[in-house]
Write an enzyme that holds these catalytic residues in place. Structure first.
Site, PDB file in Angstrom:
ATOM      1  N   CYS A  60       0.828  -1.220   0.000  1.00  0.00           N
ATOM      2  CA  CYS A  60       0.000   0.000   0.000  1.00  0.00           C
ATOM      3  C   CYS A  60       0.858   1.265   0.000  1.00  0.00           C
ATOM      4  O   CYS A  60       0.600   2.201  -0.738  1.00  0.00           O
ATOM      5  CB  CYS A  60      -0.909   0.048   1.215  1.00  0.00           C
ATOM      6  SG  CYS A  60      -2.117  -1.279   1.255  1.00  0.00           S
ATOM      7  N   HIS A  61       1.872   1.295   0.879  1.00  0.00           N
ATOM      8  CA  HIS A  61       2.674   2.510   1.034  1.00  0.00           C
ATOM      9  C   HIS A  61       3.848   2.500   0.076  1.00  0.00           C
ATOM     10  O   HIS A  61       4.639   1.563   0.083  1.00  0.00           O
ATOM     11  CB  HIS A  61       3.207   2.618   2.465  1.00  0.00           C
ATOM     12  CG  HIS A  61       2.123   2.717   3.491  1.00  0.00           C
ATOM     13  ND1 HIS A  61       1.391   3.857   3.690  1.00  0.00           N
ATOM     14  CD2 HIS A  61       1.638   1.816   4.370  1.00  0.00           C
ATOM     15  CE1 HIS A  61       0.515   3.656   4.659  1.00  0.00           C
ATOM     16  NE2 HIS A  61       0.637   2.417   5.085  1.00  0.00           N
ATOM     17  N   CYS A 143      10.609  18.643  33.695  1.00  0.00           N
ATOM     18  CA  CYS A 143      11.494  18.486  32.535  1.00  0.00           C
ATOM     19  C   CYS A 143      12.287  19.772  32.324  1.00  0.00           C
ATOM     20  O   CYS A 143      13.486  19.765  32.055  1.00  0.00           O
ATOM     21  CB  CYS A 143      10.689  18.200  31.275  1.00  0.00           C
ATOM     22  SG  CYS A 143       9.531  16.846  31.409  1.00  0.00           S
ATOM     23  N   CYS A 146      15.883  20.857  33.963  1.00  0.00           N
ATOM     24  CA  CYS A 146      17.152  20.449  33.349  1.00  0.00           C
ATOM     25  C   CYS A 146      17.238  20.915  31.901  1.00  0.00           C
ATOM     26  O   CYS A 146      18.219  21.524  31.494  1.00  0.00           O
ATOM     27  CB  CYS A 146      17.297  18.927  33.379  1.00  0.00           C
ATOM     28  SG  CYS A 146      17.648  18.264  35.015  1.00  0.00           S
ATOM     29  N   HIS A 147      16.207  20.597  31.125  1.00  0.00           N
ATOM     30  CA  HIS A 147      16.343  20.688  29.667  1.00  0.00           C
ATOM     31  C   HIS A 147      16.010  22.056  29.092  1.00  0.00           C
ATOM     32  O   HIS A 147      16.164  22.279  27.903  1.00  0.00           O
ATOM     33  CB  HIS A 147      15.477  19.609  29.015  1.00  0.00           C
ATOM     34  CG  HIS A 147      15.903  18.219  29.404  1.00  0.00           C
ATOM     35  ND1 HIS A 147      17.144  17.721  29.096  1.00  0.00           N
ATOM     36  CD2 HIS A 147      15.278  17.253  30.107  1.00  0.00           C
ATOM     37  CE1 HIS A 147      17.248  16.495  29.580  1.00  0.00           C
ATOM     38  NE2 HIS A 147      16.131  16.182  30.204  1.00  0.00           N
ATOM     39  N   ARG A 184      13.150   6.507  26.572  1.00  0.00           N
ATOM     40  CA  ARG A 184      14.039   7.557  27.065  1.00  0.00           C
ATOM     41  C   ARG A 184      13.337   8.427  28.099  1.00  0.00           C
ATOM     42  O   ARG A 184      13.928   8.812  29.111  1.00  0.00           O
ATOM     43  CB  ARG A 184      14.538   8.412  25.893  1.00  0.00           C
ATOM     44  CG  ARG A 184      15.587   9.444  26.301  1.00  0.00           C
ATOM     45  CD  ARG A 184      16.827   8.747  26.810  1.00  0.00           C
ATOM     46  NE  ARG A 184      17.775   9.661  27.450  1.00  0.00           N
ATOM     47  CZ  ARG A 184      17.682  10.049  28.717  1.00  0.00           C
ATOM     48  NH1 ARG A 184      16.698   9.613  29.474  1.00  0.00           N
ATOM     49  NH2 ARG A 184      18.596  10.846  29.231  1.00  0.00           N
ATOM     50  N   CYS A 188      14.233   9.088  32.123  1.00  0.00           N
ATOM     51  CA  CYS A 188      14.292  10.375  32.826  1.00  0.00           C
ATOM     52  C   CYS A 188      13.427  10.331  34.086  1.00  0.00           C
ATOM     53  O   CYS A 188      13.854  10.747  35.160  1.00  0.00           O
ATOM     54  CB  CYS A 188      13.771  11.498  31.920  1.00  0.00           C
ATOM     55  SG  CYS A 188      15.065  12.593  31.299  1.00  0.00           S
TER      56      CYS A 188
END
Lengths: 227, 107
Positions: A60-61, A143, A146-147, A184, A188
């Site tokens: 299909c794809h 979150c 830190c980020h 991931r 965290c």
């Protein structure tokens, strides 16, 4: 009114220009490993995914080029990631199984180098944003602590990255294999001594959607290599 | 499923040194790790690997648990004539793996 638009556009530009892929925080050895298709172990999963895609999806794809830049997307009021989209058709594939990781890696790899451009409706985005700034766990950190506020600084032996999702699924040396963004995120949360959102749960999907929106403009790097 | 990626130059001249690179998908379990329930995960590492070039052995490696998962190996050989590089390896579960690549050598 017009002045505000210009201002908003400028702020958006500045915010986007500040986006830095996790690659920039990685060591030279890791960057070299990611750059070489002959040495990057993540390419094993991409190869496996190409085979599975040819067997199960290719009737299909045709081409998957550019598809991964639009995910996670919101379809019929529900957040859909590459993983959940694949599992709609192939529910037997478990989260973090080599087969699911391989297919996801292959599809994301088809868009390697293309910038992320997800465009979710505000209400879905808002939920993820709230989760992103929500303090959690015994460490009582969000979150953003830190980020967003402290990226580029050291946390023990690590340099804090911006936590951008553009390299996922990623080969992490710690895992010794490919892993999804959800794994991931759970890693965290584990570090924060917080409850781990289950794979494919609404809380997880909302966070993934927000992370992708936040990373808009960063090129897809799958299969990235990280520590 | 034994998966491997071999990287070779597309073509080499006779007498030239050729860089061969291979990555093999394998967990290389050390035997020291435990499952969350405390059960020990049995050791399973590739322990021998051989590469033959036109049927003659050109490279042999003895691996052990000190090697990370999905081992990457790199060596050089002197191109003699066009032919296949046949890799073969064996792990602690006695599962064999094999991969092949073709080297084109011009005079």
């Amino acid at each position: 009114m017009k002045k505000y638009f210009v201002l908003a556009a400028l702020i958006a530009c500045a915010a986007e220009a500040q986006n830095r892929s996790g690659l920039e925080f990685a060591s030279e050895e890791i960057r070299r490993l990611q750059a070489s298709d002959a040495e990057n172990p993540g390419m094993l999963w991409v190869d496996q995914g190409a085979k599975l895609f040819a067997q199960h999806c290719a009737s299909c794809h045709a081409s998957m080029k550019g598809v991964a830049t639009r995910y996670p997307a919101v379809e019929k009021g529900k957040i859909v990631t590459l993983e959940t989209k694949i599992r709609e058709k192939m529910p037997a594939l478990a989260y973090e199984s080599d087969e699911l990781l391989a297919l996801t890696s292959y599809i994301a790899h088809e868009s390697r180098g293309m910038p992320l451009k997800v465009n979710p409706p505000p209400d879905k985005l808002e939920a993820g944003k709230k989760a992103y700034y929500q303090r959690r766990g015994q460490m009582n950190l969000a979150c953003a602590h830190c980020h967003e506020q402290n990226w580029g600084k050291r946390l023990g032996a690590e340099t804090l990255s911006q936590g951008q999702p553009n390299g996922y699924p990623t080969y992490r040396l710690e895992w010794q294999k490919m892993g999804s963004l959800e794994r991931r995120i759970r890693a965290c949360m584990f570090g924060l001594h917080a409850a781990l959102p289950p794979y494919g749960s609404e809380a997880m999907l909302e966070l993934e959607l927000f992370l992708a929106w936040r990373a808009n403009g960063l090129p897809i790097e799958t299969p990235a290599v990280r520590r | 499923m034994a998966l491997a990626r071999i990287d070779l130059p597309r073509e080499a001249r006779r007498g030239e040194l050729v860089e061969v690179r291979i990555v093999i998908q394998h967990p290389m379990e050390t035997g020291f790790r435990r499952e969350p329930q405390g059960e020990r995960i049995q050791r399973n590492a590739i322990h021998s690997l051989v590469c033959r070039y036109n049927g003659a052995e050109v490279f042999r490696a003895t691996l052990s648990t000190g090697i990370a998962a999905n081992p990457f190996l790199r060596f050089f050989l002197r191109a003699a004539r066009s032919g296949d590089l046949d890799f073969w390896w064996l792990d602690d579960d006695d599962v064999q793996g094999a991969a092949k690549a073709h080297l084109v050598v011009s005079a």
